[in-house]
Enzyme design. Structure first.
Site, mmCIF file in Angstrom:
data_model
loop_
_atom_site.group_PDB
_atom_site.id
_atom_site.type_symbol
_atom_site.label_atom_id
_atom_site.label_comp_id
_atom_site.label_asym_id
_atom_site.label_seq_id
_atom_site.Cartn_x
_atom_site.Cartn_y
_atom_site.Cartn_z
ATOM 1 N N MET A 17 0.816 -1.219 0.000
ATOM 2 C CA MET A 17 0.000 0.000 0.000
ATOM 3 C C MET A 17 0.846 1.263 0.000
ATOM 4 O O MET A 17 0.439 2.294 -0.544
ATOM 5 C CB MET A 17 -0.933 -0.032 1.210
ATOM 6 C CG MET A 17 -1.981 -1.123 1.076
ATOM 7 S SD MET A 17 -3.162 -1.113 2.405
ATOM 8 C CE MET A 17 -2.473 -2.365 3.476
ATOM 9 N N ASP A 36 11.953 3.733 3.098
ATOM 10 C CA ASP A 36 11.855 2.319 3.455
ATOM 11 C C ASP A 36 13.242 1.823 3.849
ATOM 12 O O ASP A 36 14.239 2.500 3.617
ATOM 13 C CB ASP A 36 11.321 1.492 2.257
ATOM 14 C CG ASP A 36 10.546 0.247 2.691
ATOM 15 O OD1 ASP A 36 9.326 0.193 2.462
ATOM 16 O OD2 ASP A 36 11.169 -0.674 3.256
ATOM 17 N N ASP A 62 14.678 3.493 8.817
ATOM 18 C CA ASP A 62 14.059 2.544 9.745
ATOM 19 C C ASP A 62 13.214 3.389 10.685
ATOM 20 O O ASP A 62 13.748 4.164 11.493
ATOM 21 C CB ASP A 62 15.144 1.780 10.519
ATOM 22 C CG ASP A 62 14.541 0.804 11.533
ATOM 23 O OD1 ASP A 62 13.344 0.935 11.863
ATOM 24 O OD2 ASP A 62 15.267 -0.085 11.995
ATOM 25 N N VAL A 63 11.899 3.243 10.606
ATOM 26 C CA VAL A 63 11.001 4.150 11.336
ATOM 27 C C VAL A 63 11.141 4.040 12.853
ATOM 28 O O VAL A 63 10.675 4.919 13.583
ATOM 29 C CB VAL A 63 9.527 3.937 10.940
ATOM 30 C CG1 VAL A 63 9.292 4.303 9.486
ATOM 31 C CG2 VAL A 63 9.059 2.504 11.249
ATOM 32 N N ASN A 89 3.021 4.663 7.067
ATOM 33 C CA ASN A 89 2.458 3.406 6.554
ATOM 34 C C ASN A 89 3.286 2.178 6.925
ATOM 35 O O ASN A 89 2.747 1.071 6.982
ATOM 36 C CB ASN A 89 2.338 3.536 5.024
ATOM 37 C CG ASN A 89 2.193 2.193 4.349
ATOM 38 O OD1 ASN A 89 1.098 1.630 4.278
ATOM 39 N ND2 ASN A 89 3.301 1.654 3.845
ATOM 40 N N TYR A 155 0.077 -6.765 17.613
ATOM 41 C CA TYR A 155 -0.344 -6.126 16.359
ATOM 42 C C TYR A 155 -1.601 -5.298 16.608
ATOM 43 O O TYR A 155 -1.668 -4.128 16.242
ATOM 44 C CB TYR A 155 -0.571 -7.171 15.262
ATOM 45 C CG TYR A 155 -0.852 -6.530 13.904
ATOM 46 C CD1 TYR A 155 0.181 -5.967 13.164
ATOM 47 C CD2 TYR A 155 -2.149 -6.463 13.395
ATOM 48 C CE1 TYR A 155 -0.065 -5.346 11.942
ATOM 49 C CE2 TYR A 155 -2.403 -5.854 12.166
ATOM 50 C CZ TYR A 155 -1.360 -5.301 11.444
ATOM 51 O OH TYR A 155 -1.610 -4.680 10.232
ATOM 52 N N LYS A 159 -1.857 -1.190 16.555
ATOM 53 C CA LYS A 159 -2.763 -0.481 15.641
ATOM 54 C C LYS A 159 -3.801 0.326 16.416
ATOM 55 O O LYS A 159 -4.273 1.366 15.943
ATOM 56 C CB LYS A 159 -3.425 -1.475 14.687
ATOM 57 C CG LYS A 159 -2.439 -2.116 13.699
ATOM 58 C CD LYS A 159 -1.754 -1.077 12.832
ATOM 59 C CE LYS A 159 -0.804 -1.664 11.812
ATOM 60 N NZ LYS A 159 -0.153 -0.628 10.990
ATOM 61 N N THR A 193 5.458 -9.661 5.746
ATOM 62 C CA THR A 193 5.736 -10.356 7.006
ATOM 63 C C THR A 193 4.560 -11.203 7.492
ATOM 64 O O THR A 193 4.583 -11.695 8.616
ATOM 65 C CB THR A 193 6.102 -9.306 8.074
ATOM 66 O OG1 THR A 193 5.164 -8.216 7.967
ATOM 67 C CG2 THR A 193 7.503 -8.776 7.885
#
Ligand SMILES: NC(=O)c1ccc[n+]([C@@H]2O[C@H](COP(=O)([O-])OP(=O)(O)OC[C@H]3O[C@@H](n4cnc5c(N)ncnc54)[C@H](O)[C@@H]3O)[C@@H](O)[C@H]2O)c1
Length: 250
Positions: A17, A36, A62-63, A89, A155, A159, A193
């Site tokens: 996305m 990225d 690397d965020v 994202n 996860y 989120k 992943t």
């Protein structure tokens, strides 16, 4: 063009996305930083955008690492003078494990999916304030609203953190002209992943709960992001847009 002359940074833009969003924002007139950890894939997204007549550059990021955010934002403002659109994202899945109570996985998922978004917001807001405003779009998920089988709870927790972090910053930064919204995709093509959620049997079961009866397409999420990035959504902040074929309506 819907985002003409704006400057955008999209994280996790080397695939899925994020790549679809980078392509669409560029097609609609924005200059796009494709950020990225995957350099070769990211560079090929940049090459595609340029081939189509758009403007893009690759940023290795690397965020989860704050110094890398500082460098990334400095590179964008150094090259293009401002930042109008930030799409947080990048993310990793919670379904690639048999141990749903793995502590190390909790830490890694929270580092990328929650801390990574926090750091993006922190450094994005700082530069957007100087520019008089902007639009931040954070990728949450249906998993930020409800629980699911076979997915590590980190996860869902990460989120859900994105969902409320978004509303919190929207409240705090409204006066600065910075809008912050979250997008919640449903059953989409699997992430790089993904584990269980890539399993056709699991996916078929999930599809039974999707009123539109099909998997979403990456461009269908990218169009929702484009809307929130553009001035068409100028009076929207702190909201959550479900792009889920009706999953959360059930
Ligand atoms: N695919 C789905 O079913 C689905 C559903 C709902 C929400 N989402 C969310 O949407 C977003 C995009 O997912 P996708 O399906 O395109 O996944 P994807 O795996 O195709 O893309 C994720 C990108 O993020 C990058 N990334 C991962 N960790 C990073 C890091 N630490 N720093 C920088 N980049 C990093 C990867 O290299 C990859 O290019 C994610 O936040 C995901 O959680 C996905």
């Amino acid at each position: 063009m819907r985002v003409a002359n704006k400057v955008a940074l999209v994280t996790g833009a080397a695939s899925g996305m994020g790549a679809a969003t980078a392509r669409l924002l560029a097609r609609e007139g924005a200059r796009v930083a494709v950020a990225d950890m995957l350099e070769a894939e990211g560079q090929s997204v940049v090459a595609e955008i340029e081939k189509a007549g758009g403007t893009a550059r690759f940023l290795r990021l690397d965020v989860a690492e704050e110094e890398q955010w500082e460098a990334a934002v400095a590179e964008v403002t150094g090259a293009w003078g401002r930042l109008d659109i930030l799409v947080n994202n990048a993310g990793i899945s919670g379904s690639n494990t048999n141990n749903l109570y793995d502590t190390a996985l909790w830490d890694r998922i929270m580092a990328v999916n929650a801390r990574g978004v926090f750091l993006g917001v922190k450094h994005g807001v700082a530069v957007m304030r100087q520019g008089g405003g902007g639009s931040i779009i954070n990728l949450s998920s249906i998993s930020g609203v409800v629980g699911q089988q076979r997915i590590h709870c980190a996860y869902n927790a990460s989120k859900a953190a994105v969902r409320l972090l978004t509303k919190s910053v929207a409240v705090q930064e409204g006066a600065a002209g910075i809008r912050v919204n979250s997008v919640h995709p449903g059953l989409m093509p699997p992430m790089r992943t993904s584990g269980a959620t890539a399993d056709p049997v699991f996916r078929a079961k999930m599809l039974n709960h999707v009123p539109l009866g099909r998997t979403g397409e990456v461009d269908e999420v990218a169009y929702a992001i484009l809307f929130l990035a553009s001035d068409e959504s100028a009076y929207m902040t702190g909201t959550e847009l479900h792009v889920d074929g009706g999953y959360l309506a059930c």
